[in-house]
Design a protein around this motif. Structure first.
Motif, PDB file in Angstrom:
ATOM      1  N   ASP A 249      42.492 -19.227 -19.375  1.00 58.03           N
ATOM      2  CA  ASP A 249      43.220 -20.494 -19.256  1.00 58.03           C
ATOM      3  C   ASP A 249      43.017 -21.064 -17.857  1.00 58.03           C
ATOM      4  OD1 ASP A 249      44.361 -20.558 -21.867  1.00 58.03           O
ATOM      5  OD2 ASP A 249      45.747 -18.988 -21.228  1.00 58.03           O
ATOM      6  N   GLY A 250      41.912 -21.787 -17.658  1.00 59.94           N
ATOM      7  CA  GLY A 250      41.595 -22.363 -16.360  1.00 59.94           C
ATOM      8  C   GLY A 250      40.772 -21.416 -15.501  1.00 59.94           C
ATOM      9  N   TYR A 251      40.437 -21.878 -14.311  1.00 58.49           N
ATOM     10  CA  TYR A 251      39.594 -21.060 -13.433  1.00 58.49           C
ATOM     11  C   TYR A 251      39.781 -21.510 -11.986  1.00 58.49           C
ATOM     12  CZ  TYR A 251      36.504 -25.152 -13.365  1.00 58.49           C
ATOM     13  OH  TYR A 251      35.999 -26.420 -13.226  1.00 58.49           O
ATOM     14  N   GLY A 252      39.291 -20.661 -11.081  1.00 59.00           N
ATOM     15  CA  GLY A 252      39.264 -20.986  -9.671  1.00 59.00           C
ATOM     16  C   GLY A 252      37.827 -20.957  -9.175  1.00 59.00           C
ATOM     17  N   MET A 253      37.629 -21.331  -7.909  1.00 55.23           N
ATOM     18  CA  MET A 253      36.292 -21.341  -7.333  1.00 55.23           C
ATOM     19  C   MET A 253      36.388 -20.891  -5.879  1.00 55.23           C
ATOM     20  SD  MET A 253      33.760 -22.917  -5.412  1.00 55.23           S
ATOM     21  CE  MET A 253      34.401 -24.537  -5.006  1.00 55.23           C
ATOM     22  N   ASN A 254      35.709 -19.795  -5.568  1.00 52.74           N
ATOM     23  CA  ASN A 254      35.707 -19.245  -4.222  1.00 52.74           C
ATOM     24  C   ASN A 254      34.446 -19.706  -3.490  1.00 52.74           C
ATOM     25  OD1 ASN A 254      35.737 -17.735  -1.897  1.00 52.74           O
ATOM     26  ND2 ASN A 254      35.974 -15.751  -2.901  1.00 52.74           N
ATOM     27  N   PRO A 255      34.581 -20.567  -2.458  1.00 55.72           N
ATOM     28  CA  PRO A 255      33.392 -21.060  -1.750  1.00 55.72           C
ATOM     29  C   PRO A 255      32.526 -19.940  -1.189  1.00 55.72           C
ATOM     30  CG  PRO A 255      35.336 -22.340  -1.138  1.00 55.72           C
ATOM     31  CD  PRO A 255      35.822 -21.167  -1.946  1.00 55.72           C
ATOM     32  N   ALA A 256      33.134 -18.820  -0.828  1.00 53.67           N
ATOM     33  CA  ALA A 256      32.381 -17.718  -0.226  1.00 53.67           C
ATOM     34  C   ALA A 256      31.430 -17.059  -1.222  1.00 53.67           C
ATOM     35  CB  ALA A 256      33.342 -16.684   0.349  1.00 53.67           C
ATOM     36  N   ARG A 257      31.644 -17.270  -2.515  1.00 58.52           N
ATOM     37  CA  ARG A 257      30.799 -16.623  -3.527  1.00 58.52           C
ATOM     38  C   ARG A 257      29.617 -17.475  -3.969  1.00 58.52           C
ATOM     39  NH1 ARG A 257      33.171 -14.045  -8.669  1.00 58.52           N
ATOM     40  NH2 ARG A 257      31.087 -13.126  -8.515  1.00 58.52           N
ATOM     41  N   GLN A 258      29.559 -18.737  -3.517  1.00 62.74           N
ATOM     42  CA  GLN A 258      28.567 -19.653  -4.076  1.00 62.74           C
ATOM     43  C   GLN A 258      27.131 -19.308  -3.706  1.00 62.74           C
ATOM     44  OE1 GLN A 258      29.732 -21.701  -6.458  1.00 62.74           O
ATOM     45  NE2 GLN A 258      31.619 -20.603  -5.885  1.00 62.74           N
ATOM     46  N   SER A 259      26.926 -18.478  -2.713  1.00 58.73           N
ATOM     47  CA  SER A 259      25.566 -18.080  -2.337  1.00 58.73           C
ATOM     48  C   SER A 259      25.112 -16.805  -3.053  1.00 58.73           C
ATOM     49  CB  SER A 259      25.469 -17.889  -0.820  1.00 58.73           C
ATOM     50  OG  SER A 259      26.380 -16.887  -0.374  1.00 58.73           O
ATOM     51  N   GLU A 260      25.966 -16.222  -3.877  1.00 58.98           N
ATOM     52  CA  GLU A 260      25.601 -14.998  -4.605  1.00 58.98           C
ATOM     53  C   GLU A 260      24.466 -15.268  -5.593  1.00 58.98           C
ATOM     54  OE1 GLU A 260      28.754 -12.966  -6.557  1.00 58.98           O
ATOM     55  OE2 GLU A 260      30.091 -12.987  -4.811  1.00 58.98           O
ATOM     56  N   LYS A 261      23.672 -14.253  -5.846  1.00 64.16           N
ATOM     57  CA  LYS A 261      22.610 -14.357  -6.841  1.00 64.16           C
ATOM     58  C   LYS A 261      23.208 -14.264  -8.235  1.00 64.16           C
ATOM     59  CE  LYS A 261      18.202 -12.344  -8.270  1.00 64.16           C
ATOM     60  NZ  LYS A 261      17.195 -11.289  -8.000  1.00 64.16           N
ATOM     61  N   VAL A 262      22.858 -15.215  -9.077  1.00 62.60           N
ATOM     62  CA  VAL A 262      23.382 -15.274 -10.445  1.00 62.60           C
ATOM     63  C   VAL A 262      22.440 -14.510 -11.373  1.00 62.60           C
ATOM     64  CG1 VAL A 262      23.902 -16.797 -12.384  1.00 62.60           C
ATOM     65  CG2 VAL A 262      24.560 -17.453 -10.053  1.00 62.60           C
ATOM     66  N   GLY A 263      22.999 -13.598 -12.142  1.00 64.07           N
ATOM     67  CA  GLY A 263      22.199 -12.802 -13.064  1.00 64.07           C
ATOM     68  C   GLY A 263      21.928 -13.519 -14.375  1.00 64.07           C
ATOM     69  N   GLY A 264      20.866 -13.101 -15.048  1.00 60.56           N
ATOM     70  CA  GLY A 264      20.491 -13.724 -16.314  1.00 60.56           C
ATOM     71  C   GLY A 264      21.487 -13.481 -17.421  1.00 60.56           C
ATOM     72  N   ASP A 265      22.316 -12.413 -17.296  1.00 58.47           N
ATOM     73  CA  ASP A 265      23.283 -12.113 -18.338  1.00 58.47           C
ATOM     74  C   ASP A 265      24.664 -12.723 -18.047  1.00 58.47           C
ATOM     75  OD1 ASP A 265      23.734 -10.507 -16.156  1.00 58.47           O
ATOM     76  OD2 ASP A 265      24.208  -8.708 -17.326  1.00 58.47           O
ATOM     77  N   TRP A 266      24.791 -13.479 -16.934  1.00 55.55           N
ATOM     78  CA  TRP A 266      26.045 -14.181 -16.683  1.00 55.55           C
ATOM     79  C   TRP A 266      26.255 -15.233 -17.767  1.00 55.55           C
ATOM     80  CZ3 TRP A 266      27.834 -15.123 -10.982  1.00 55.55           C
ATOM     81  CH2 TRP A 266      27.686 -13.947 -10.247  1.00 55.55           C
ATOM     82  N   ILE A 267      27.471 -15.723 -17.864  1.00 53.65           N
ATOM     83  CA  ILE A 267      27.812 -16.643 -18.955  1.00 53.65           C
ATOM     84  C   ILE A 267      27.946 -18.080 -18.442  1.00 53.65           C
ATOM     85  CG2 ILE A 267      29.482 -17.169 -20.776  1.00 53.65           C
ATOM     86  CD1 ILE A 267      27.891 -14.548 -21.147  1.00 53.65           C
TER      87      ILE A 267
END
Length: 305
Positions: A249-267
């Motif tokens: 139910d909703g979500y947040g966004m952490n600016p510190a995480r935006q440089s992380e590498k996104v995996g192919g199995d993420w949604i």
């Protein structure tokens, strides 16, 4: 007939011909009363000495003297009623005219300093600050954000002139209408075409009709599958990593995480228009029970190409 088609035109080259204030009228009287021969002497020309003035011998008659006075009066143009605010106003960015119970504002320069738009509205007695922001092509000419108070429920709208034309094509202009009686202070963000490489300030789903991913279902799919479709269409992608609330139910966004590498199995939960040729994928590392962007299944929409 569309009332917008009757909107009076005030062009830059015409602004110099509007001597509307008391000072301008006095200047006109002064110049027309001057002996034409004296106009060749810079010492007799109003304003001489504050800048360079080049002259050449000429025959100066009544019409020529009036033209000189008009050339000296340069700046915004307005109709002064003698009491209360002006009934029309124009500067280099926008022109406003009262028509049929509304103020009709035609944008002349969508890339101008937004202070010029507010200046024009206040000249006709409307306290409205307007900023033009880059948006997706389907939202050009729309109001994308409005904030205000004590507006007496007066309507504010946006669109194109002539009605039904495509903004960006020759002869088609963005127009804002404000009903008379608008009070208090308002702030308005109005969609304009984006410059090449400019990031959109109004993000809509890229999967809806006319969007870059029209006809594609991206929500609740692995990143690798969505990226394959993005590349097939010759597009690029950027990521926004979101952190779903418990249960989705909703979500947040952490600016510190935006440089992380996104995996192919993420949604992927949604794809938004980021800039021309680029989509922004809202992704999370783990799958949750509900789409956190919508708090449940994504609503159905027209995704046809």
């Amino acid at each position: 007939m569309n009332e917008l088609s009757d909107l009076a035109r005030v062009r830059d080259e015409e602004l110099a011909g509007r001597a509307s204030g008391a000072g301008a009228r006095a200047l006109l009287a002064s110049v027309t009363a001057t002996d034409p021969a004296d106009l060749l002497d810079p010492a007799t020309v109003p304003g001489a000495g504050r800048g360079r003035l080049r002259t050449r011998p000429m025959v100066v008659g009544t019409l020529a003297a009036a033209a000189l006075a008009a050339a000296i009066v340069i700046g915004p143009s307005f109709v002064d009623t003698g009491s209360g605010p002006a009934t029309s106003y124009a500067n280099s960015a926008i022109e406003i005219e009262r028509r049929g119970g509304s103020w009709i504002a035609k944008v002349r320069d969508p890339f101008a300093d937004h202070a010029l738009y507010g200046e024009a509205f206040r000249a006709v007695g409307v306290d409205l600050d307007m900023e033009l922001v880059p948006v997706t092509p389907d939202r050009v000419g729309e109001i994308v954000q409005f904030g205000g108070q004590d507006t007496n429920d007066k309507a504010i709208g946006g669109g194109a002139e002539p009605e039904g034309c495509t903004i960006g094509q020759e002869g088609c202009f963005m127009v804002v209408s404000v009903e008379e009686g608008f009070t208090g202070h308002g702030t308005l963000k109005f969609g304009r075409p984006a410059r090449p490489g400019e990031v959109y300030q109004s993000h809509g789903p890229a999967t809806r009709k006319g969007g870059m991913l029209a006809g594609v279902r991206v929500d609740e799919r692995p990143v690798r599958e969505v990226l394959a479709e993005v590349r097939r269409r010759g597009l690029k992608a950027v990521f926004q990593i979101i952190e779903p609330n418990p249960g989705g139910d909703g979500y947040g966004m952490n600016p510190a995480r935006q440089s992380e590498k996104v995996g192919g199995d993420w949604i992927v939960w949604e794809a938004e228009a980021h800039q021309e040729g680029v989509v922004r994928l809202l992704v999370s590392e783990k799958r949750v029970a509900k789409n956190p962007v919508y708090g449940g299944p994504k609503p159905r929409q027209d995704t046809s190409e």
